[in-house]
Design a protein around this motif. Structure first.
Motif, PDB file in Angstrom:
ATOM      1  N   GLN A  44       7.170   8.696  -6.420  1.00  0.00           N
ATOM      2  CA  GLN A  44       7.680  10.041  -6.156  1.00  0.00           C
ATOM      3  C   GLN A  44       9.164  10.113  -6.531  1.00  0.00           C
ATOM      4  O   GLN A  44       9.971   9.310  -6.051  1.00  0.00           O
ATOM      5  CB  GLN A  44       7.506  10.425  -4.685  1.00  0.00           C
ATOM      6  N   GLU A  58      10.348   6.552  -5.660  1.00  0.00           N
ATOM      7  CA  GLU A  58       9.879   5.716  -4.548  1.00  0.00           C
ATOM      8  C   GLU A  58       8.450   5.260  -4.806  1.00  0.00           C
ATOM      9  O   GLU A  58       7.564   6.073  -5.076  1.00  0.00           O
ATOM     10  CB  GLU A  58       9.933   6.480  -3.210  1.00  0.00           C
ATOM     11  N   ARG A  62      -1.243   2.809  -2.732  1.00  0.00           N
ATOM     12  CA  ARG A  62      -2.563   3.377  -2.418  1.00  0.00           C
ATOM     13  C   ARG A  62      -3.593   2.277  -2.559  1.00  0.00           C
ATOM     14  O   ARG A  62      -3.476   1.445  -3.444  1.00  0.00           O
ATOM     15  CB  ARG A  62      -2.922   4.490  -3.419  1.00  0.00           C
ATOM     16  N   SER A  72      -5.044   6.242   1.995  1.00  0.00           N
ATOM     17  CA  SER A  72      -3.616   6.421   2.236  1.00  0.00           C
ATOM     18  C   SER A  72      -3.015   5.206   2.960  1.00  0.00           C
ATOM     19  O   SER A  72      -3.681   4.568   3.779  1.00  0.00           O
ATOM     20  CB  SER A  72      -3.421   7.705   3.035  1.00  0.00           C
ATOM     21  N   ILE A  77      -1.963   0.156   6.022  1.00  0.00           N
ATOM     22  CA  ILE A  77      -0.803  -0.731   6.212  1.00  0.00           C
ATOM     23  C   ILE A  77      -0.724  -1.290   7.635  1.00  0.00           C
ATOM     24  O   ILE A  77      -0.515  -2.491   7.812  1.00  0.00           O
ATOM     25  CB  ILE A  77       0.498  -0.055   5.742  1.00  0.00           C
ATOM     26  N   ASN A 118       9.391   0.254  -0.370  1.00  0.00           N
ATOM     27  CA  ASN A 118       9.262   0.157   1.083  1.00  0.00           C
ATOM     28  C   ASN A 118       8.985  -1.286   1.494  1.00  0.00           C
ATOM     29  O   ASN A 118       8.077  -1.920   0.969  1.00  0.00           O
ATOM     30  CB  ASN A 118       8.112   1.039   1.578  1.00  0.00           C
ATOM     31  N   ILE A 119       9.773  -1.779   2.435  1.00  0.00           N
ATOM     32  CA  ILE A 119       9.564  -3.128   2.948  1.00  0.00           C
ATOM     33  C   ILE A 119       9.088  -3.014   4.395  1.00  0.00           C
ATOM     34  O   ILE A 119       9.731  -2.374   5.219  1.00  0.00           O
ATOM     35  CB  ILE A 119      10.862  -3.959   2.892  1.00  0.00           C
ATOM     36  N   GLU A 151      13.746  -0.064   1.015  1.00  0.00           N
ATOM     37  CA  GLU A 151      13.688   0.846   2.170  1.00  0.00           C
ATOM     38  C   GLU A 151      13.197   0.102   3.403  1.00  0.00           C
ATOM     39  O   GLU A 151      12.114  -0.466   3.417  1.00  0.00           O
ATOM     40  CB  GLU A 151      12.769   2.041   1.868  1.00  0.00           C
ATOM     41  N   ASP A 180      13.326   6.845   7.367  1.00  0.00           N
ATOM     42  CA  ASP A 180      12.940   7.606   8.558  1.00  0.00           C
ATOM     43  C   ASP A 180      14.066   7.686   9.574  1.00  0.00           C
ATOM     44  O   ASP A 180      13.835   7.589  10.784  1.00  0.00           O
ATOM     45  CB  ASP A 180      11.704   6.978   9.225  1.00  0.00           C
ATOM     46  N   GLU A 241      14.199  13.630   2.555  1.00  0.00           N
ATOM     47  CA  GLU A 241      12.806  13.633   2.123  1.00  0.00           C
ATOM     48  C   GLU A 241      12.045  14.805   2.716  1.00  0.00           C
ATOM     49  O   GLU A 241      12.493  15.450   3.655  1.00  0.00           O
ATOM     50  CB  GLU A 241      12.106  12.303   2.426  1.00  0.00           C
ATOM     51  N   GLY A 242      10.913  15.124   2.106  1.00  0.00           N
ATOM     52  CA  GLY A 242      10.067  16.204   2.598  1.00  0.00           C
ATOM     53  C   GLY A 242      10.602  17.589   2.282  1.00  0.00           C
ATOM     54  O   GLY A 242      10.276  18.563   2.961  1.00  0.00           O
ATOM     55  N   VAL A 243      11.423  17.703   1.233  1.00  0.00           N
ATOM     56  CA  VAL A 243      11.958  19.019   0.856  1.00  0.00           C
ATOM     57  C   VAL A 243      10.879  19.765   0.076  1.00  0.00           C
ATOM     58  O   VAL A 243      10.415  19.298  -0.966  1.00  0.00           O
ATOM     59  CB  VAL A 243      13.249  18.878   0.016  1.00  0.00           C
ATOM     60  N   GLY A 262      10.765  15.378  -2.456  1.00  0.00           N
ATOM     61  CA  GLY A 262       9.776  16.211  -1.784  1.00  0.00           C
ATOM     62  C   GLY A 262       8.941  17.010  -2.751  1.00  0.00           C
ATOM     63  O   GLY A 262       9.180  16.999  -3.960  1.00  0.00           O
ATOM     64  N   PRO A 268       3.862  12.455  -5.190  1.00  0.00           N
ATOM     65  CA  PRO A 268       3.806  11.133  -5.816  1.00  0.00           C
ATOM     66  C   PRO A 268       2.916  11.170  -7.060  1.00  0.00           C
ATOM     67  O   PRO A 268       1.882  11.835  -7.075  1.00  0.00           O
ATOM     68  CB  PRO A 268       3.184  10.247  -4.723  1.00  0.00           C
TER      69      PRO A 268
END
Ligand code: C2E
Ligand code: CA
Ligand code: CA
Ligand code: CA
Length: 287
Positions: A44, A58, A62, A72, A77, A118-119, A151, A180, A241-243, A262, A268
């Protein structure tokens, strides 16, 4: 209704069983799922609205399940962490994301597009393995280390060991982001102790921004500005994020936030779509 619940419970149970069968019992199965290409990364874009470039993408994992299709990360995870295979999967994600990043086109101003990875908190348990995996991925791909952003999610356990690990990752030249931000365990003390470059504002903050509900909009506006000023005080680059709307984007820009992620810009994407996005974004910016 009860039957529905029962059905859902069965489905969840089935999914968990599938996970146990194909992910679990041992790491060999997971390795198989990986070499079978059952996991894939989507990307994304994180756009810089000040320079009209793509700052980074990012990597979002999947599970491409042979029977169930795309699953998802929220659904597998936590389980992968529970059965202790997230480190193996996480290492694959790091290597793949770095080698994919090399295939991305540059922005129209010549700048390179970074990759944000993402870690999982559990990857910090075997911290030497995490650090050596990142080091190896950097060496193998020869990617400029500062293009790799790691991240990290906020957690209660930000002990000295974890901070040493983050330090080691940063010494390799990677950038670090607190994901987050504002949800969970964040405290201002953590901002002082964790070596960070970015903070990512959780989408829950800005969800109501510019929306119909004026009271919620006002509250959202207040907290967004507060968090952005915290970022500035701590000399951290904010990523929002999430815009989803241009109203939100404009407002954020007014408040000095320029790194935007976003649905407004993109959901993504597959790797080849990601390349096209970067190319087209540059063209659009030149017009
Ligand atoms: P996250 O790191 O906070 O990632 C952002 C999530 O928000 C992604 O969901 C993304 O698709 C979604 N999103 C992005 N823009 C918008 C928007 O404008 N509106 C809305 N409603 N949603 C948006 P996704 O891909 O399902 O990932 C969920 C979470 O799973 C991630 O949250 C992250 O915590 C975890 N995750 C994903 N990939 C990985 C990975 O490779 N490794 C690890 N450890 N965790 C991962
Ligand atoms: Ca993230
Ligand atoms: Ca996030
Ligand atoms: Ca989030």
């Amino acid at each position: 209704f009860t039957r529905n619940l029962e059905h859902e419970a069965k489905e969840a149970h089935q999914l968990e069983n599938d996970l146990r069968v194909s992910l679990v019992s041992n790491h060999v199965e997971l390795h198989k799922a990986i070499s079978n290409n059952e996991f894939k990364l989507m990307y994304q874009p994180i756009v810089d609205v000040a320079s009209d470039t793509v700052h980074a993408v990012e990597a979002l994992v999947r599970w491409n399940h042979p029977k169930r299709g795309l699953i998802s990360p929220a659904d597998f995870i936590p389980m992968a962490e529970q059965i202790q295979v997230m480190d193996v999967l996480g290492n694959w994600i790091i290597r793949r994301a770095c080698s994919d990043a090399l295939t991305l086109p540059t922005n129209s101003d010549g700048s390179h597009v970074g990759v944000s990875i993402n870690i999982s908190a559990t990857q910090f348990i075997e911290s030497e393995i995490l650090v050596s995996t990142v080091k190896q991925a950097l060496e193998e791909t020869n990617i400029e280390p500062q293009l790799v952003k790691l991240e990290i999610t906020e957690s209660a356990a930000f002990g000295s060991e974890k901070i040493r690990t983050i330090d080691a990752l940063r010494k390799l030249g990677c950038k670090t982001a607190l994901d987050d931000f504002g949800t969970g365990y964040s405290s201002l003390t953590q901002l002082n102790t964790i070596p960070l470059d970015y903070i990512k504002l959780d989408r829950s903050f800005i969800a109501a921004l510019g929306g119909e509900d004026q009271l919620k909009d006002q509250r959202s506006d207040r907290i967004t500005r507060a968090v952005l000023s915290i970022a500035q005080t701590f000399n951290l680059l904010p990523v929002v994020e999430g815009v989803e709307t241009s109203t939100q984007c404009k407002r954020l820009r007014d408040y000095g936030a320029t790194l935007i992620q976003g649905y407004l810009f993109s959901k993504p994407l597959e790797l080849d779509e990601t390349r096209k996005f970067i190319e087209n974004f540059g063209k659009k910016a030149q017009v």
